[in-house]
Design a protein around this motif. Structure first.
Motif, PDB file in Angstrom:
ATOM      1  N   GLN A  89      44.049  48.541  48.778  1.00 13.80           N
ATOM      2  CA  GLN A  89      43.705  49.328  47.596  1.00 13.80           C
ATOM      3  C   GLN A  89      44.298  48.687  46.352  1.00 13.80           C
ATOM      4  O   GLN A  89      45.470  48.316  46.337  1.00 13.80           O
ATOM      5  N   VAL A  90      43.481  48.558  45.299  1.00 15.63           N
ATOM      6  CA  VAL A  90      43.933  47.919  44.061  1.00 15.63           C
ATOM      7  C   VAL A  90      43.792  48.915  42.922  1.00 15.63           C
ATOM      8  O   VAL A  90      42.800  49.643  42.826  1.00 15.63           O
ATOM      9  N   PHE A  91      44.792  48.942  42.019  1.00 17.12           N
ATOM     10  CA  PHE A  91      44.830  49.937  40.947  1.00 17.12           C
ATOM     11  C   PHE A  91      44.538  49.299  39.588  1.00 17.12           C
ATOM     12  O   PHE A  91      44.810  48.117  39.360  1.00 17.12           O
ATOM     13  N   GLY A  92      44.015  50.133  38.667  1.00 12.55           N
ATOM     14  CA  GLY A  92      43.784  49.712  37.294  1.00 12.55           C
ATOM     15  C   GLY A  92      44.271  50.760  36.308  1.00 12.55           C
ATOM     16  O   GLY A  92      43.752  50.853  35.194  1.00 12.55           O
ATOM     17  N   ASP A  93      45.268  51.555  36.706  1.00 16.73           N
ATOM     18  CA  ASP A  93      45.790  52.609  35.839  1.00 16.73           C
ATOM     19  C   ASP A  93      46.978  52.107  35.028  1.00 16.73           C
ATOM     20  O   ASP A  93      47.625  51.114  35.370  1.00 16.73           O
TER      21      ASP A  93
END
Length: 272
Positions: A89-93
């Motif tokens: 899982q990769v985040f962009g927050d």
């Protein structure tokens, strides 16, 4: 110049062993902040603060469990955190730390990614993000939103951003492969300009800004000479585990490094 650059182990108490945590100096409470990481396949979301002598756990809520997130002091005196990974899982927050709590401030801007480079450009007061997960784009954080400055820049593995105080320039450092020398670029008029293709043939583990110049670490410690536009080795003693993260602590005029494999904390003193 009296003295020399020197790493000294100062603590083995505090955050547990982990790899790829995030670290930055928080000017609001004059402490170094460490967040998250990866350990034995598990993911962490704890926040710790270093006051120069001791670590204390500051928070265990905020951004979700992750590692390899970008984190830096921001121009408004907070700590900014972007993205990261939780396994696949990769985040962009985007989150801000004010010394007491984390607040999510944006969920749009750069696409999700881990391994981005993030730092404060002290010449302009702007917080700049570069790349991550093989990307080469450059973004600006203005305290409210992200703006893309470039959609393509240098191709570097594990890029690092660092501000060089003596020359007043923002530098991008990295290598195409671990077997190739570091390449160094300067950010000028929102463009990455190559300034050096000489340096150690290794992976840059951490970078931070010191009053003496930009510092970069692999198994050794290097100082950027802005006049000669080259890296010079200044120390070959210190953490060598390959998991070092570090930042400059201006409140105490020293570098702070956390060796995640050994869960030890190190101090880097500069020549007087």
């Amino acid at each position: 110049m009296a003295g020399q650059w020197m790493w000294t182990q100062v603590s083995n108490m505090g955050p547990s062993a982990r790899v790829e945590p995030s670290i930055a100096f928080h000017p609001g409470d004059m402490r170094v902040v460490l967040f998250g990481g990866l350990v034995n396949g598990g993911f962490l979301r704890d926040t710790w603060e270093w006051d120069g002598d001791l670590w204390s756990m500051a928070q265990d809520i905020g951004p979700s469990e992750r590692h390899d997130a970008a984190m830096s002091e921001a121009f408004d005196g907070t700590v900014l955190l972007f993205g990261g990974r939780r396994g696949a899982q990769v985040f962009g927050d985007t989150w801000q730390w004010n010394g007491e709590t984390w607040t999510q401030v944006e969920d749009s801007g750069p696409g999700p990614r881990g391994g981005a480079a993030l730092t404060l450009d002290r010449a302009t007061g702007r917080t700049i993000l570069f790349g991550g997960d093989g990307g080469t784009d450059t973004w600006l954080w203005d305290g409210t939103r992200w703006t893309q400055l470039q959609d393509a820049g240098p191709t570097l593995g594990e890029p690092r951003l660092v501000f060089d105080v003596p020359s007043g320039t923002l530098l991008l450092v990295g290598s195409i492969t671990p077997a190739q020398p570091w390449r160094t670029f300067m950010f000028a008029q929102d463009t990455w300009v190559p300034v050096s293709d000489m340096g150690p043939a290794s992976v840059v583990r951490c970078t931070f800004s010191s009053p003496k110049g930009a510092v970069a670490c692999d198994d050794h410690t290097w100082l950027w000479d802005g006049a000669q536009r080259r890296w010079t080795q200044v120390q070959d003693m210190g953490p060598k585990s390959g998991t070092l993260v570090g930042t400059w602590d201006p409140a105490r005029s020293r570098g702070v490094g956390f060796d995640g494999n050994a869960a030890t904390t190190w101090r880097l003193t500069a020549p007087s």
